[in-house]
Design a protein around this motif. Structure first.
Motif, short mmCIF file in Angstrom:
data_model
loop_
_atom_site.label_atom_id
_atom_site.label_comp_id
_atom_site.label_asym_id
_atom_site.label_seq_id
_atom_site.Cartn_x
_atom_site.Cartn_y
_atom_site.Cartn_z
N ASP A 54 16.34 38.73 31.82
CA ASP A 54 17.71 39.17 32.10
C ASP A 54 18.72 38.04 31.91
N ASP A 55 18.42 37.11 31.02
CA ASP A 55 19.33 35.99 30.81
C ASP A 55 19.58 35.82 29.31
N ASN A 56 20.45 34.90 28.95
CA ASN A 56 20.70 34.64 27.54
C ASN A 56 20.03 33.35 27.08
N ILE A 57 19.02 32.93 27.82
CA ILE A 57 18.27 31.73 27.48
C ILE A 57 17.19 32.08 26.46
N ILE A 58 17.05 31.24 25.45
CA ILE A 58 15.99 31.45 24.46
C ILE A 58 14.70 30.83 25.00
N HIS A 59 13.67 31.64 25.05
CA HIS A 59 12.37 31.21 25.56
C HIS A 59 11.42 30.94 24.40
N TYR A 60 10.46 30.06 24.63
CA TYR A 60 9.48 29.69 23.60
C TYR A 60 8.82 30.95 23.02
N GLY A 61 8.77 31.02 21.70
CA GLY A 61 8.11 32.12 21.02
C GLY A 61 9.03 33.28 20.67
N GLN A 62 10.25 33.28 21.18
CA GLN A 62 11.18 34.37 20.87
C GLN A 62 11.76 34.20 19.47
N LYS A 63 12.06 35.32 18.82
CA LYS A 63 12.74 35.29 17.54
C LYS A 63 14.22 35.00 17.80
N ILE A 64 14.81 34.19 16.92
CA ILE A 64 16.21 33.84 17.10
C ILE A 64 17.02 34.17 15.85
N ARG A 65 18.34 34.17 16.02
CA ARG A 65 19.29 34.27 14.91
C ARG A 65 20.13 33.01 14.94
N ILE A 66 20.45 32.51 13.78
CA ILE A 66 21.38 31.39 13.69
C ILE A 66 22.72 31.96 13.27
N GLN A 67 23.69 31.81 14.13
CA GLN A 67 25.00 32.45 13.98
C GLN A 67 26.05 31.40 13.70
N SER A 68 27.01 31.74 12.84
CA SER A 68 28.10 30.80 12.54
C SER A 68 29.00 30.63 13.76
N ASN A 69 29.77 29.57 13.73
CA ASN A 69 30.77 29.33 14.76
C ASN A 69 31.88 30.37 14.62
N LYS A 70 32.07 31.21 15.60
CA LYS A 70 33.03 32.30 15.52
C LYS A 70 34.47 31.79 15.34
N PHE A 71 34.74 30.59 15.78
CA PHE A 71 36.08 30.03 15.65
C PHE A 71 36.42 29.68 14.20
N SER A 72 35.42 29.44 13.37
CA SER A 72 35.69 29.14 11.96
C SER A 72 35.78 30.39 11.11
N THR A 73 35.15 31.48 11.54
CA THR A 73 35.11 32.70 10.73
C THR A 73 35.90 33.86 11.32
N GLY A 74 36.15 33.84 12.61
CA GLY A 74 36.83 34.95 13.26
C GLY A 74 35.89 36.10 13.59
N LYS A 75 34.64 35.99 13.20
CA LYS A 75 33.65 37.03 13.49
C LYS A 75 32.26 36.41 13.48
#
Length: 87
Positions: A54-75
């Motif tokens: 129930d948190d936004n912490i990435i735990h070992y073994g989880q799949k992740i996404r690498i997301q751009s900095n929203k401030f540079s793209t606006g989205k």
């Protein structure tokens, strides 16, 4: 900032280098010149799937996404790899 230890290059996002074969895609590369945080070399690691936590912490073994900095793209834009030229 994400550093490739073998090449000593930081992952950078280039909004000026649009990939025209896709609706909205931009080049990402590595640079040894990125010595300090900036809008083009800051990325967010986010969970790729819902999980039992129930948190936004990435735990070992989880799949992740690498997301751009929203401030540079606006989205939210996500790192994706695809071939854009013939071998």
């Amino acid at each position: 900032m994400l550093l490739n230890k073998q090449t000593a290059g930081y992952l950078v996002f280039d909004m000026g280098d649009k990939i025209i074969t896709h609706d909205e895609a931009y080049a990402t590369t590595t640079s040894k010149k990125a010595k300090a945080p900036s809008a083009r070399n800051i990325f967010v690691l986010a969970k790729a799937e819902e999980d039992e936590f129930d948190d936004n912490i990435i735990h070992y073994g989880q799949k992740i996404r690498i997301q751009s900095n929203k401030f540079s793209t606006g989205k939210n834009l996500y790192l994706h790899s695809c071939q854009i030229s013939p071998l």
